[in-house]
Design an enzyme around this catalytic site. Structure first.
Site, PDB file in Angstrom:
ATOM      1  N   GLY A  92       0.731  -1.207  -0.149  1.00 23.96           N
ATOM      2  CA  GLY A  92       0.014   0.076   0.126  1.00 23.96           C
ATOM      3  C   GLY A  92       0.780   1.310  -0.104  1.00 23.96           C
ATOM      4  O   GLY A  92       0.298   2.119  -0.717  1.00 23.96           O
ATOM      5  N   ARG A 120      -7.993  -2.995  -1.115  1.00 24.61           N
ATOM      6  CA  ARG A 120      -7.848  -1.584  -0.353  1.00 24.61           C
ATOM      7  C   ARG A 120      -8.163  -0.372  -0.972  1.00 24.61           C
ATOM      8  O   ARG A 120      -7.408  -0.006  -2.157  1.00 24.61           O
ATOM      9  CB  ARG A 120      -6.069  -1.652   0.348  1.00 24.61           C
ATOM     10  CG  ARG A 120      -5.786  -2.805   0.872  1.00 24.61           C
ATOM     11  CD  ARG A 120      -4.406  -3.008   1.344  1.00 24.61           C
ATOM     12  NE  ARG A 120      -4.100  -1.872   2.265  1.00 24.61           N
ATOM     13  CZ  ARG A 120      -2.827  -1.762   2.870  1.00 24.61           C
ATOM     14  NH1 ARG A 120      -1.759  -2.688   2.486  1.00 24.61           N
ATOM     15  NH2 ARG A 120      -2.373  -0.716   3.696  1.00 24.61           N
ATOM     16  N   SER A 166      -3.016   9.734   8.079  1.00 24.60           N
ATOM     17  CA  SER A 166      -2.565   8.704   7.273  1.00 24.60           C
ATOM     18  C   SER A 166      -1.172   9.436   6.727  1.00 24.60           C
ATOM     19  O   SER A 166      -1.143  10.349   6.012  1.00 24.60           O
ATOM     20  CB  SER A 166      -3.386   8.514   6.092  1.00 24.60           C
ATOM     21  OG  SER A 166      -2.684   7.771   5.208  1.00 24.60           O
ATOM     22  N   ASP A 312       0.841   0.271  13.252  1.00 25.49           N
ATOM     23  CA  ASP A 312       1.112  -0.875  12.722  1.00 25.49           C
ATOM     24  C   ASP A 312       1.503  -1.995  13.880  1.00 25.49           C
ATOM     25  O   ASP A 312       1.654  -3.248  13.531  1.00 25.49           O
ATOM     26  CB  ASP A 312       2.457  -0.729  11.798  1.00 25.49           C
ATOM     27  CG  ASP A 312       2.068  -0.239  10.514  1.00 25.49           C
ATOM     28  OD1 ASP A 312       1.032  -0.392   9.977  1.00 25.49           O
ATOM     29  OD2 ASP A 312       2.912   0.413   9.861  1.00 25.49           O
ATOM     30  N   ARG A 343      -7.799  -5.798  10.237  1.00 29.28           N
ATOM     31  CA  ARG A 343      -7.011  -6.291  11.263  1.00 29.28           C
ATOM     32  C   ARG A 343      -7.558  -6.160  12.511  1.00 29.28           C
ATOM     33  O   ARG A 343      -7.348  -6.788  13.471  1.00 29.28           O
ATOM     34  CB  ARG A 343      -5.695  -5.408  11.563  1.00 29.28           C
ATOM     35  CG  ARG A 343      -4.485  -5.764  10.401  1.00 29.28           C
ATOM     36  CD  ARG A 343      -3.425  -5.173  10.568  1.00 29.28           C
ATOM     37  NE  ARG A 343      -2.362  -5.525   9.627  1.00 29.28           N
ATOM     38  CZ  ARG A 343      -1.269  -4.671   9.464  1.00 29.28           C
ATOM     39  NH1 ARG A 343      -1.147  -3.580   9.864  1.00 29.28           N
ATOM     40  NH2 ARG A 343      -0.515  -5.267   8.459  1.00 29.28           N
TER      41      ARG A 343
END
EC number: 2.5.1.19
Length: 427
Positions: A92, A120, A166, A312, A343
């Site tokens: 990504g 995604r 982001s 992450d 996730r």
């Protein structure tokens, strides 16, 4: 793959692989700079290799010899039209950042990836790039890959407030802004990892940062540099947690990057009562040695501005929470749903199948500890962090076997993971 279980202690010292975020960006900046860039200690995981191959396909000469990556930069306007579609693999980071890079290229490209990447959403990047004058579109209203992009030499600067926190979107817009005529202003929802800002300055670029407001004046020229990549704290996180939860353990992790926008996991470990020591701090490289020992842990709450600093690491933090007394609440982490997998759900399903008590929520999880874990069969669904989380969880299993399906996903970010695990088991 059958995982190691019922491990009574871990001991030893290791150097984790190079930081994935910095490795990607070193290739991008080196390619866009004028002159030669040399990169040391780069991560040779599949995602970074995808970025390297894409820039080769765009006409950049990149040599990997004697452990050093040498890039002959072509300048901001020197990329060439590729002969074929650009393969981003599972990355990504690659597809989003390179969309910004190609915003100023006056040729058309197609970018695609594997099955996971094709699920995604890319609209978070395509929408602002369209405002800058780029022709870019994907599949469905969320612009899923493959993407078709045609840049323009007449890029418009942009004033844009990110609707989500982001670093990938921010970085894509910064790469585009470097090619636009005029000042672009990017306003973050929360401060995210700032490797792009740091490396832009390292390569001779200019920007101003005022809290969450980033201003980039374009167009700019960059100059090739020497880059030394520190160890990846996202990879170190698995060993930090292993050292805390496996009994009678003490682990030393050398040369770990501790950029302040990435150290949320250290804050969480300390809040949970974990024994963690930071030594040998290098303020220039922003790296250090981290030492952890087995600890009695307590639950905590994780949310708000902390989330972008550990997004992450949340899968392995979820495992950590299963071994803490009390309840841990993770919130404000809806971004987890659009990673390599959902996730939130996949972490909960994997650890619950091993005996954990995790309730998924719309933006995170509620984790009740302390749980005794048992054998199970777990599928990574192609997500490297699910694979490594499960391998660490398996170390605690005294009852039954742990089978990991699609374990090869771990090669995305940590090809030597199981070798390092073996060394710590026998340390």
């Amino acid at each position: 793959m059958k995982l190691k279980t019922n491990i009574r202690h871990l001991h030893g010292s290791i150097r984790v692989p190079g930081d994935k975020s910095i490795s990607h960006r070193s290739i991008i900046f080196g390619s866009l700079a004028e002159g030669e860039t040399k990169v040391y200690d780069i991560l040779r995981g599949e995602d970074v290799l995808s970025t390297m191959q894409v820039f080769r396909d765009l006409g950049v000469e990149i040599e990997d010899k004697d452990g050093v990556i040498t890039i002959q930069g072509v300048g901001m306007a020197g990329l060439k039209a590729p002969q074929n579609a650009l393969n981003m693999g599972n990355s990504g980071t690659s597809i989003r950042l390179i969309s910004g890079v190609l915003a100023g290229a006056d040729f058309e490209v197609e970018m695609f990836g594997d099955d996971s990447l094709s699920k995604r959403p890319m609209d978070r990047v395509t929408l602002p790039l369209k405002k800058m004058g780029v022709s870019i579109s994907g599949q469905t209203e969320r612009d899923l890959p493959p993407l078709r992009l045609k840049g323009t030499k007449n890029l418009r600067p942009i004033h844009y407030e990110l609707p989500i926190a982001s670093a990938q979107v921010k970085s894509a817009l910064m790469f585009a802004a470097l090619q636009a005529k005029g000042a672009s202003v990017i306003i973050e929802k929360e401060c995210t990892r700032n490797h792009t800002e740091d490396m832009l300055k390292q390569f001779g670029g200019h920007l101003s940062v005022d809290s969450k407001k980033i201003t980039v004046q374009g167009p700019q020229k960059l100059t090739g540099q020497k880059v030394v990549v520190p160890g990846d704290i996202s990879s170190a996180a698995f060993w930090l947690v292993a050292g805390l939860i496996v009994p009678n353990s003490r682990l030393v992790l050398q040369n770990v990057g501790i950029n302040e926008t990435r150290t949320g996991i250290i804050d969480v470990i300390r809040a949970m009562g974990g024994k963690l020591e930071i030594t040998e701090i290098d303020p220039v490289a922003k790296s250090s040695t981290l030492t952890v020992e087995s600890s009695d842990l307590k639950g905590t709450e994780i949310g708000g501005a902390l989330i972008p600093r550990l997004i992450d690491e949340l899968p392995i933090i979820a495992l950590l929470a299963t071994q803490a007394q009390g309840v841990t609440v993770i919130k404000d982490a809806e971004e987890l749903k659009v990673k390599e997998t959902d996730r939130i759900q996949v972490v909960a399903d994997a650890l619950n199948s091993m005996g954990a008590d995790i309730t998924p929520t719309a933006d995170g999880m509620i984790i009740k500890g302390k749980s005794a874990l048992h054998g199970a069969r777990v599928n990574t669904f192609g997500d490297h962090r699910i694979g490594m989380m499960t391998a660490i969880a398996a170390l605690l299993v005294a009852d039954g076997e742990v089978e990991l399906d699609r374990a090869e996903a771990i090669n995305t970010s940590y090809p030597s993971f199981f070798d390092d695990l073996e060394s710590l088991i026998h340390g």
